[in-house]
Design a protein around this motif. Structure first.
Motif, PDB file in Angstrom:
ATOM      1  N   CYS A   1       0.935  -1.213   0.025  1.00  0.00           N
ATOM      2  CA  CYS A   1      -0.177   0.035   0.079  1.00  0.00           C
ATOM      3  C   CYS A   1       1.130   1.348  -0.024  1.00  0.00           C
ATOM      4  O   CYS A   1       1.725   1.518   0.856  1.00  0.00           O
ATOM      5  CB  CYS A   1      -0.778  -0.095   1.401  1.00  0.00           C
TER       6      CYS A   1
ATOM      7  N   TRP B   1     -11.288  -7.546   9.003  1.00  0.00           N
ATOM      8  CA  TRP B   1     -10.257  -6.799   9.106  1.00  0.00           C
ATOM      9  C   TRP B   1      -9.161  -7.982   9.349  1.00  0.00           C
ATOM     10  O   TRP B   1      -9.289  -9.119   9.866  1.00  0.00           O
ATOM     11  CB  TRP B   1     -10.501  -6.241  10.547  1.00  0.00           C
TER      12      TRP B   1
ATOM     13  N   TYR C   1      -7.963  -4.391   0.825  1.00  0.00           N
ATOM     14  CA  TYR C   1      -7.860  -2.887   0.898  1.00  0.00           C
ATOM     15  C   TYR C   1      -7.118  -2.535   1.970  1.00  0.00           C
ATOM     16  O   TYR C   1      -6.903  -3.044   2.932  1.00  0.00           O
ATOM     17  CB  TYR C   1      -9.197  -2.468   1.271  1.00  0.00           C
ATOM     18  N   CYS C   2      -6.448  -1.547   1.583  1.00  0.00           N
ATOM     19  CA  CYS C   2      -5.566  -0.720   3.137  1.00  0.00           C
ATOM     20  C   CYS C   2      -6.383   0.552   3.135  1.00  0.00           C
ATOM     21  O   CYS C   2      -7.156   1.130   2.400  1.00  0.00           O
ATOM     22  CB  CYS C   2      -4.134  -0.236   2.515  1.00  0.00           C
ATOM     23  N   ALA C   3      -6.407   0.839   4.433  1.00  0.00           N
ATOM     24  CA  ALA C   3      -6.969   1.710   5.030  1.00  0.00           C
ATOM     25  C   ALA C   3      -6.448   2.558   6.368  1.00  0.00           C
ATOM     26  O   ALA C   3      -5.975   1.945   6.953  1.00  0.00           O
ATOM     27  CB  ALA C   3      -8.559   1.519   5.378  1.00  0.00           C
TER      28      ALA C   3
ATOM     29  N   GLN D   1      -6.829   4.459   9.829  1.00  0.00           N
ATOM     30  CA  GLN D   1      -7.517   4.891  11.163  1.00  0.00           C
ATOM     31  C   GLN D   1      -6.871   5.790  11.667  1.00  0.00           C
ATOM     32  O   GLN D   1      -5.994   5.681  12.140  1.00  0.00           O
ATOM     33  CB  GLN D   1      -7.546   3.601  11.761  1.00  0.00           C
TER      34      GLN D   1
ATOM     35  N   MET E   1     -12.174   4.101   9.843  1.00  0.00           N
ATOM     36  CA  MET E   1     -11.492   4.466   8.702  1.00  0.00           C
ATOM     37  C   MET E   1     -11.911   5.692   7.996  1.00  0.00           C
ATOM     38  O   MET E   1     -13.022   6.049   7.829  1.00  0.00           O
ATOM     39  CB  MET E   1     -11.305   3.172   7.915  1.00  0.00           C
TER      40      MET E   1
ATOM     41  N   TYR F   1      -9.842   7.094   5.528  1.00  0.00           N
ATOM     42  CA  TYR F   1      -9.182   6.845   4.141  1.00  0.00           C
ATOM     43  C   TYR F   1      -8.962   5.396   3.423  1.00  0.00           C
ATOM     44  O   TYR F   1      -8.341   4.829   4.403  1.00  0.00           O
ATOM     45  CB  TYR F   1      -8.116   7.643   3.846  1.00  0.00           C
ATOM     46  N   TRP F   2      -9.575   5.321   2.406  1.00  0.00           N
ATOM     47  CA  TRP F   2      -9.393   3.691   1.825  1.00  0.00           C
ATOM     48  C   TRP F   2      -8.892   3.800   0.387  1.00  0.00           C
ATOM     49  O   TRP F   2      -8.893   4.703  -0.274  1.00  0.00           O
ATOM     50  CB  TRP F   2     -10.650   3.225   1.440  1.00  0.00           C
TER      51      TRP F   2
ATOM     52  N   GLY G   1      -8.724  -0.917  -3.528  1.00  0.00           N
ATOM     53  CA  GLY G   1      -8.629  -2.353  -3.294  1.00  0.00           C
ATOM     54  C   GLY G   1      -8.268  -3.238  -4.503  1.00  0.00           C
ATOM     55  O   GLY G   1      -8.095  -2.319  -5.597  1.00  0.00           O
TER      56      GLY G   1
END
Length: 119
Positions: free
Chosen positions: A21, A48, A95-97, A99, A106, A108-109, A112
């Motif tokens: 990511c 998660w 996905y990376c996100a 927190q 979260m 921002y995402w 994917g």
């Protein structure tokens, strides 16, 4: 802040899934940021996987902990996921996100990336 996942789209069973990511517009070492990996298998809800904190500490889902490693490259501002011994059930959009705080959701995402586990 923008997040972009990248990595192989196809992984064979028993191999290791590796994703990166790349984060822009914000530092992965900025205080109170938690960088998560989350996945969604076809027809299922979000799952998660784990996170790496701004401090470098990591925390994983108990169900995936034995096969998961999340690391970071602070020079290139990237967070990586490795999932070992994959099986077809690991097929999912990953996905990376971010927190912003440990308590909360979260903000921002990434878009994917679909990873298929198949021989």
């Amino acid at each position: 802040v923008q997040l972009q996942e990248s990595g192989p789209e196809l992984v064979k069973p028993s191999q290791t899934l590796s994703l990166t990511c790349t984060v822009s517009g914000g530092s992965i070492t900025a205080s109170s940021g938690y960088w998560n990996w989350i996945r969604q298998s076809p027809g299922k809800g979000l799952e998660w996987i784990g996170y790496i904190a701004y401090s470098g500490n990591t925390y994983y889902s108990s169900s995936l902990k034995s096969r998961t490693r999340i690391s970071r490259d602070t020079i290139n501002n990237q967070v990586s996921l490795q999932l070992s011994s994959v099986v077809p059930e690991d097929t999912a959009v990953y996905y990376c996100a971010r927190q912003p705080e440990l308590v909360g959701g979260m903000d921002y995402w990434g878009k994917g990336t679909l990873v298929t586990v198949s021989s």
